[in-house]
Design an enzyme around this catalytic site. Structure first.
Site, mmCIF file in Angstrom:
data_model
loop_
_atom_site.group_PDB
_atom_site.id
_atom_site.type_symbol
_atom_site.label_atom_id
_atom_site.label_comp_id
_atom_site.label_asym_id
_atom_site.label_seq_id
_atom_site.Cartn_x
_atom_site.Cartn_y
_atom_site.Cartn_z
ATOM 1 N N SER A 207 0.813 -1.223 0.000
ATOM 2 C CA SER A 207 0.000 0.000 0.000
ATOM 3 C C SER A 207 0.838 1.261 0.000
ATOM 4 O O SER A 207 1.901 1.326 0.643
ATOM 5 C CB SER A 207 -0.875 0.000 1.249
ATOM 6 O OG SER A 207 -1.418 1.280 1.479
ATOM 7 N N GLU B 130 0.135 3.637 1.713
ATOM 8 C CA GLU B 130 0.157 4.042 3.128
ATOM 9 C C GLU B 130 1.540 3.779 3.739
ATOM 10 O O GLU B 130 1.915 4.416 4.720
ATOM 11 C CB GLU B 130 -0.945 3.283 3.877
ATOM 12 C CG GLU B 130 -1.157 3.669 5.320
ATOM 13 C CD GLU B 130 -1.784 5.043 5.564
ATOM 14 O OE1 GLU B 130 -2.302 5.658 4.607
ATOM 15 O OE2 GLU B 130 -1.719 5.521 6.709
ATOM 16 N N TYR C 251 -1.616 0.247 10.695
ATOM 17 C CA TYR C 251 -1.872 -0.414 9.409
ATOM 18 C C TYR C 251 -0.654 -0.272 8.487
ATOM 19 O O TYR C 251 -0.183 -1.253 7.901
ATOM 20 C CB TYR C 251 -3.119 0.208 8.755
ATOM 21 C CG TYR C 251 -3.318 -0.166 7.309
ATOM 22 C CD1 TYR C 251 -3.926 -1.366 6.957
ATOM 23 C CD2 TYR C 251 -2.888 0.680 6.278
ATOM 24 C CE1 TYR C 251 -4.106 -1.711 5.617
ATOM 25 C CE2 TYR C 251 -3.062 0.350 4.949
ATOM 26 C CZ TYR C 251 -3.669 -0.849 4.622
ATOM 27 O OH TYR C 251 -3.839 -1.187 3.307
HETATM 28 P P1 NAP Z 1 -11.507 -4.456 1.804
HETATM 29 O O1 NAP Z 1 -12.666 -4.122 0.927
HETATM 30 O O2 NAP Z 1 -11.486 -3.923 3.187
HETATM 31 O O3 NAP Z 1 -11.416 -6.070 1.858
HETATM 32 C C1 NAP Z 1 -10.609 -6.714 2.805
HETATM 33 C C2 NAP Z 1 -10.823 -8.191 2.684
HETATM 34 O O4 NAP Z 1 -10.010 -8.862 3.657
HETATM 35 C C3 NAP Z 1 -12.264 -8.663 2.951
HETATM 36 O O5 NAP Z 1 -12.569 -9.726 2.077
HETATM 37 C C4 NAP Z 1 -12.192 -9.169 4.389
HETATM 38 O O6 NAP Z 1 -13.171 -10.137 4.707
HETATM 39 C C5 NAP Z 1 -10.815 -9.815 4.366
HETATM 40 N N1 NAP Z 1 -10.253 -10.025 5.691
HETATM 41 C C6 NAP Z 1 -10.105 -9.132 6.697
HETATM 42 N N2 NAP Z 1 -9.547 -9.707 7.768
HETATM 43 C C7 NAP Z 1 -9.321 -11.025 7.441
HETATM 44 C C8 NAP Z 1 -8.769 -12.122 8.114
HETATM 45 N N3 NAP Z 1 -8.311 -12.030 9.359
HETATM 46 N N4 NAP Z 1 -8.704 -13.318 7.455
HETATM 47 C C9 NAP Z 1 -9.163 -13.445 6.202
HETATM 48 N N5 NAP Z 1 -9.708 -12.420 5.505
HETATM 49 C C10 NAP Z 1 -9.784 -11.223 6.132
HETATM 50 O O7 NAP Z 1 -10.141 -4.024 1.129
HETATM 51 P P2 NAP Z 1 -9.835 -3.659 -0.417
HETATM 52 O O8 NAP Z 1 -10.064 -2.206 -0.611
HETATM 53 O O9 NAP Z 1 -10.496 -4.646 -1.299
HETATM 54 O O10 NAP Z 1 -8.252 -3.858 -0.459
HETATM 55 C C11 NAP Z 1 -7.675 -5.140 -0.757
HETATM 56 C C12 NAP Z 1 -6.261 -5.193 -0.207
HETATM 57 O O11 NAP Z 1 -5.480 -4.151 -0.786
HETATM 58 C C13 NAP Z 1 -6.147 -4.981 1.305
HETATM 59 O O12 NAP Z 1 -5.071 -5.762 1.752
HETATM 60 C C14 NAP Z 1 -5.810 -3.513 1.443
HETATM 61 O O13 NAP Z 1 -5.120 -3.288 2.650
HETATM 62 C C15 NAP Z 1 -4.933 -3.314 0.222
HETATM 63 N N6 NAP Z 1 -4.908 -1.980 -0.348
HETATM 64 C C16 NAP Z 1 -6.074 -1.351 -0.651
HETATM 65 C C17 NAP Z 1 -6.030 -0.105 -1.249
HETATM 66 C C18 NAP Z 1 -7.305 0.626 -1.625
HETATM 67 O O14 NAP Z 1 -7.226 1.828 -1.876
HETATM 68 N N7 NAP Z 1 -8.439 -0.063 -1.714
HETATM 69 C C19 NAP Z 1 -4.800 0.489 -1.552
HETATM 70 C C20 NAP Z 1 -3.628 -0.213 -1.240
HETATM 71 C C21 NAP Z 1 -3.689 -1.457 -0.659
HETATM 72 P P3 NAP Z 1 -14.639 -9.712 5.243
HETATM 73 O O15 NAP Z 1 -15.445 -9.347 4.025
HETATM 74 O O16 NAP Z 1 -15.104 -10.935 5.931
HETATM 75 O O17 NAP Z 1 -14.433 -8.533 6.164
HETATM 76 N N1 GDD Z 2 -12.417 7.263 6.389
HETATM 77 C C1 GDD Z 2 -12.526 8.590 6.564
HETATM 78 N N2 GDD Z 2 -13.678 9.087 7.127
HETATM 79 N N3 GDD Z 2 -11.515 9.397 6.177
HETATM 80 C C2 GDD Z 2 -11.667 10.747 6.337
HETATM 81 C C3 GDD Z 2 -12.816 11.303 6.897
HETATM 82 C C4 GDD Z 2 -13.872 10.441 7.317
HETATM 83 O O1 GDD Z 2 -14.907 10.854 7.821
HETATM 84 N N4 GDD Z 2 -12.675 12.656 6.902
HETATM 85 C C5 GDD Z 2 -11.482 12.925 6.365
HETATM 86 N N5 GDD Z 2 -10.852 11.769 6.025
HETATM 87 C C6 GDD Z 2 -9.498 11.653 5.451
HETATM 88 C C7 GDD Z 2 -8.554 10.732 6.218
HETATM 89 O O2 GDD Z 2 -8.022 11.389 7.374
HETATM 90 C C8 GDD Z 2 -7.513 10.450 5.136
HETATM 91 O O3 GDD Z 2 -6.547 11.466 5.121
HETATM 92 C C9 GDD Z 2 -8.305 10.508 3.834
HETATM 93 O O4 GDD Z 2 -9.585 11.079 4.156
HETATM 94 C C10 GDD Z 2 -8.545 9.138 3.183
HETATM 95 O O5 GDD Z 2 -9.082 8.264 4.174
HETATM 96 P P1 GDD Z 2 -9.610 6.796 3.777
HETATM 97 O O6 GDD Z 2 -10.603 6.900 2.688
HETATM 98 O O7 GDD Z 2 -10.035 6.143 5.053
HETATM 99 O O8 GDD Z 2 -8.341 6.090 3.128
HETATM 100 P P2 GDD Z 2 -6.808 5.996 3.584
HETATM 101 O O9 GDD Z 2 -6.015 6.821 2.613
HETATM 102 O O10 GDD Z 2 -6.635 6.283 5.010
HETATM 103 O O11 GDD Z 2 -6.508 4.450 3.367
HETATM 104 C C11 GDD Z 2 -6.927 3.796 2.168
HETATM 105 O O12 GDD Z 2 -5.920 3.882 1.196
HETATM 106 C C12 GDD Z 2 -4.709 3.160 1.509
HETATM 107 C C13 GDD Z 2 -3.739 3.392 0.337
HETATM 108 O O13 GDD Z 2 -3.140 4.639 0.454
HETATM 109 C C14 GDD Z 2 -7.283 2.342 2.529
HETATM 110 O O14 GDD Z 2 -7.910 1.738 1.415
HETATM 111 C C15 GDD Z 2 -6.044 1.528 2.861
HETATM 112 O O15 GDD Z 2 -6.399 0.148 3.001
HETATM 113 C C16 GDD Z 2 -5.048 1.696 1.696
HETATM 114 O O16 GDD Z 2 -3.879 0.953 1.933
#
Ligand code: NAP
Ligand code: GDD
Length: 341
Positions: free
Chosen positions: A130, A132, A153
């Site tokens: 990520s 992050e 995280y």
């Molecule tokens: P998500 O919607 O939160 O999905 C997370 C998945 O992980 C769900 O299927 C969840 O199952 C499963 N999970 C959580 N805890 C688990 C455990 N202990 N054992 C087995 N499965 C578990 O996340 P996403 O947005 O699809 O992201 C996919 C991956 O990419 C994650 O690893 C995330 O950290 C990473 N990532 C995401 C982003 C982004 O912007 N979306 C960016 C960079 C990296 P349940 O449905 O049962 O909760």
């Molecule tokens: N969730 C959330 N809720 N975020 C808020 C809010 C709120 O009400 N108000 C402001 N924010 C700001 C957070 O402080 C952060 O700076 C930004 O919005 C994005 O927050 P999220 O959408 O929760 O995403 P993230 O950037 O913290 O994390 C996501 O992206 C990562 C990759 O950079 C997640 O998908 C992570 O799993 C992923 O790795």
């Protein structure tokens, strides 16, 4: 037919990746967690009863905290490709549940890698790393940028990144990291900021909600469209030599910009509806993430085409359509269903 195993298949990315793999002819095995309520809504449209001879998607109960279960499943399924998408993926929640986040998002990866090393060392492995991890590092960030994680995280993801690389160097396994910047879609979890905003905009436009409470509006992110990002994941496993790649759009928008775009889409002035609540602030914030994805473009031929403006429109339209009782978000799944019927 190639066989893939996907952890986190019920999540946003798991569902899009499964659609992609099925459309390419894969057999897909997904790991799901036992829950007292159904948690497979994002993949229900892809699932056929396993007795149906056309079935190519199979689900198994497992959890990344249970290493022996992972070992058993890997030795039975013997997948060609493994995509580790499972994680406690919410940054704010990781401050509330730091130990659990470390166990799942960090140690979960080593449990899976050990099972691969013991049972299927020839399999290719993708780790969902990520942006992050870059945390406080100055943008734009690429594969050479030093990590400076700012949340439990982010720290857990850094551990997973390095252990993935270590198993490549120590044991010669085909292990890769996709360092993905924020990617969103109509299937995005409802507590991530973009989806929280677009759902609220739809409800406000329909007279079902009056206000939207948010935290820090100044954070800057590189928001892309999730269906494009799962193509990047697949491409990372198709290279000859395992490596690590940054995937992102290269755009730079603030949370406030995204709020404005989403409200403008329904001709509303955001300032009349958005309120501040400090409970959404984080103890340490990541101020600015902007991808330099030139390596992925040069070596994988991957480039994002959807930017934040179009993304906000897609998500607001979807959330309005959902309120109206129409859900149009199954394009690739439809292709798959047609292909097997
Ligand atoms: P998500 O919607 O939160 O999905 C997370 C998945 O992980 C769900 O299927 C969840 O199952 C499963 N999970 C959580 N805890 C688990 C455990 N202990 N054992 C087995 N499965 C578990 O996340 P996403 O947005 O699809 O992201 C996919 C991956 O990419 C994650 O690893 C995330 O950290 C990473 N990532 C995401 C982003 C982004 O912007 N979306 C960016 C960079 C990296 P349940 O449905 O049962 O909760
Ligand atoms: N969730 C959330 N809720 N975020 C808020 C809010 C709120 O009400 N108000 C402001 N924010 C700001 C957070 O402080 C952060 O700076 C930004 O919005 C994005 O927050 P999220 O959408 O929760 O995403 P993230 O950037 O913290 O994390 C996501 O992206 C990562 C990759 O950079 C997640 O998908 C992570 O799993 C992923 O790795």
């Amino acid at each position: 037919m190639p066989t893939a195993l996907v952890t986190g298949i019920t999540g946003q990315d798991g569902s899009y990746l499964t659609e992609l793999l099925l459309s390419k002819g894969y057999v897909v095995h997904g790991l799901i967690r036992r829950s007292s309520t159904f948690n497979t809504q994002r993949i229900d449209h892809l699932y056929l009863d396993p007795h149906d001879p056309r079935a190519r998607l199979f689900l198994h109960y497992a959890d990344l905290t249970d290493g022996s279960r992972l070992a058993t499943l890997l030795s039975q399924i013997r997948p060609d490709e493994i995509y580790n998408l499972a994680a406690q993926s919410h940054v704010r929640v990781s401050f509330d549940e730091p130990e659990y986040t470390g166990d799942t998002t960090g140690l979960g990866t080593i449990r899976l890698l050990e099972a691969i090393r013991q049972s299927v060392p020839e399999a290719k492995f993708y780790q969902a790393s990520s942006s992050e991890m870059f945390g406080a590092a100055n943008p734009p960030q690429n594969e050479s940028t030093e990590f400076y994680p700012r949340s439990p995280y982010g720290v857990a993801k850094v551990y997973s990144y390095w252990i993935t690389k270590n198993y490549r160097e120590a044991y010669g396994l085909f292990t890769t990291n996709g360092i993905l910047f924020n990617h969103e879609s109509p299937r995005r979890g409802e507590t991530f900021v973009t989806r929280k905003i677009t759902r609220a905009v739809a409800r406000i436009a329909k007279g079902q909600q009056k206000e939207l409470f948010l935290g820090n509006l100044d954070a800057r992110r590189d928001w892309g469209y999730a269906p494009e990002y799962v193509v990047g994941m697949w491409k990372i496993l198709q290279v000859d030599k395992p490596d690590d790649y940054v995937i992102g759009t290269g755009t730079d928008f603030s949370v406030k910009d995204f709020v404005r775009l989403a409200f403008e889409h329904v001709d509303l002035d955001w300032e009349k509806f958005v309120r501040f609540d400090e409970k959404y602030l984080r103890p340490t914030e990541v101020d600015s993430l902007v991808a330099d994805a030139s390596k992925a473009e040069g070596e994988l031929g991957w480039k994002a085409s959807v930017g934040p403006e179009q993304l906000a429109a897609i998500m607001v339209e979807h959330d309005i359509a959902t309120i109206n009782g129409f859900v149009p978000d199954k394009p690739v799944g439809t292709v798959w269903a047609e292909a097997v019927s």
